[in-house]
Design a protein around this motif. Sequence first.
Motif, PDB file in Angstrom:
ATOM      1  N   LYS A 121       0.911   4.044  -5.164  1.00  0.00           N
ATOM      2  CA  LYS A 121      -0.536   4.002  -4.982  1.00  0.00           C
ATOM      3  C   LYS A 121      -1.180   4.283  -6.341  1.00  0.00           C
ATOM      4  O   LYS A 121      -2.078   3.605  -6.785  1.00  0.00           O
ATOM      5  CB  LYS A 121      -0.950   5.055  -3.955  1.00  0.00           C
ATOM      6  N   LYS A 127       2.898   5.701  -1.460  1.00  0.00           N
ATOM      7  CA  LYS A 127       2.581   5.483  -0.051  1.00  0.00           C
ATOM      8  C   LYS A 127       3.884   5.047   0.633  1.00  0.00           C
ATOM      9  O   LYS A 127       4.593   4.191   0.105  1.00  0.00           O
ATOM     10  CB  LYS A 127       1.541   4.374   0.048  1.00  0.00           C
ATOM     11  N   GLU A 137       1.969   9.829   2.586  1.00  0.00           N
ATOM     12  CA  GLU A 137       1.889   9.770   1.125  1.00  0.00           C
ATOM     13  C   GLU A 137       2.634  10.949   0.563  1.00  0.00           C
ATOM     14  O   GLU A 137       2.524  12.063   1.084  1.00  0.00           O
ATOM     15  CB  GLU A 137       0.412   9.859   0.675  1.00  0.00           C
TER      16      GLU A 137
END
Length: 471
Positions: A121, A127, A137
């Motif tokens: 991410k 993620k 996450e």
Amino acid sequence: ASEASDYDIVFIGGGVAGYVGAIKAGQAGLKVACIEKRGALGGTCLNVGCIPSKSLLNNSHLYHQILHDTKKRGIDVNDVKLNLTQMMKAKDESVSSLTKGVEFLFKKNNVDYVKGTGSFKDEHTIKVNLIDGGETEIKGKNIIIATGSESTPFPGLEIDEKKVVTSTGAIALPEVPKKMVVIGGGIIGLEMASVWSRLGSQVTVVEFLGAVGGPGMDAEIAKQAQKILAKQGIKFKTNTKVLKGDASGDGVKLDLEAAKGGKNETIDADVVLVAIGRRPYTEGLGIENIGLELDERKRLVIDQEYRTKIPHIRVIGDVTFGPMLAHKAEEEGVAAVEYITKGYGHVNYGAIPSVMYTHPEVAWVGQNEAELKSAGVNYKVGTFPFTANSRAKTNLETEGLVKFLADAETDRILGIHIIGANAGEMIAEGTLALEYGASTEDVARTCHAHPTLAEAFKEAAMATYSHAIHF
Ligand code: FAD
Ligand code: NAD
């Protein structure tokens, strides 16, 4: 600049590179996570590579030996039958017990196993699309990419893993194909050709170079290997290019173009194995979100300490430079963690052994003759054939030889190349010698037990620095 992180190190990929690194990090007391998307640890090697292929190689060899190689040993055997389902089951059991073993090691070393697909991410956040559904996450102060490789496709031949297979399909065929064609005479090609030929398939290997064995194998040894495998029943078409394939009918048809002078032909097969190499795998990893780029061979680019241009993100194993081998990946897993925890690490890329697990096996470490010639090195050669080794004689396994390449002036070992029944085990001694900078005289003056195949190793060293005794 690092922001607040949940983990000291996050590994993306639980193959040999990633799982070994994660265990090492756990042992160092770091907070570590490993994200793996396939639902089992161990990557290509444990699930669809090294381990299942060696199970089939071992058991198909035993079957073939019982069929063809017992009479002269004084063993009469009748009614030998192949039970392919059981052979596959034995393979699957080896795989599952090993992958579960890695899971146990994760628990023992406090590694958090995150089951899902990881995607960047931002530079510290990954993620994860969880296998069981949903998303999470996780953050890492350090992130190590170990996403491995995939089979290189052959243009125009769609892989269905039934008629047109990669190695993954080739280790799980439900029945012995009558005719099999292998595109690519590298290590995968020759190992899988051996398995199915031993089990009764008519196998043809098509290789566009003039020699089999793939990159690294010494030309003299590759020639011997091809000759021995041909004697076992595998057909070879070297210097031959597959132009195109057609899998729309019952079987598969391949149009072949022979090198200059030869004639073109069409051959058919029930199963075609595409084994023309593997390429790094970064699909869905989101490297574009953090500005990482691939080189022309789709490898993630790193420096000597496995760092990308974002220094807390490192890359190890098949997805970056170097030979695509499990033990190379494993060494890098350890070294990458040591760079983080200690500031230094160690992998000697000049001393990584290679083994082809055919029968006989082929194994080598260091440089081959062509490489020494092109580097302009003044070298000497010493060989010893297994026909002159007493243990090989008692085992009725006399094919092959040990070959040393050493610096002509200093006698330092530069390369060792073996073809023989136990080459894969014997090369460990060669690797140690190379790692320690040994001369052939050092090996020749080391006492080796009698009668062992390893005496051929010693005698080849003797032949390099002075004379062998038994040949
Ligand atoms: P891999 O083992 O490929 O592991 C990468 C893992 O990352 C995979 O499990 C994949 O599912 C996972 N992954 C990828 N992307 C993501 C993501 N975004 N999120 C989460 N997980 C992800 N080598 C040898 O040394 N000896 C052998 O005898 C040998 N035999 C082989 C036989 C065959 C048929 C094949 C195909 C290969 C063989 N190899 C052998 C090569 C060996 O398997 C590889 O060199 C080794 O597996 C590389 O390890 P790795 O960890 O870099 O990658
Ligand atoms: P490879 O690179 O070893 O061999 C591929 C072969 O295919 C080469 O000989 C090449 O000349 C040939 N080739 C390429 N394109 C072709 C075409 N269009 N037509 C005909 N021939 C073609 O690759 P592989 O055998 O697929 O193995 C992939 C990787 O997996 C290798 O890096 C290998 O080291 C690793 N592996 C290792 C082992 C082992 O260590 N025992 C076993 C299996 C796989």
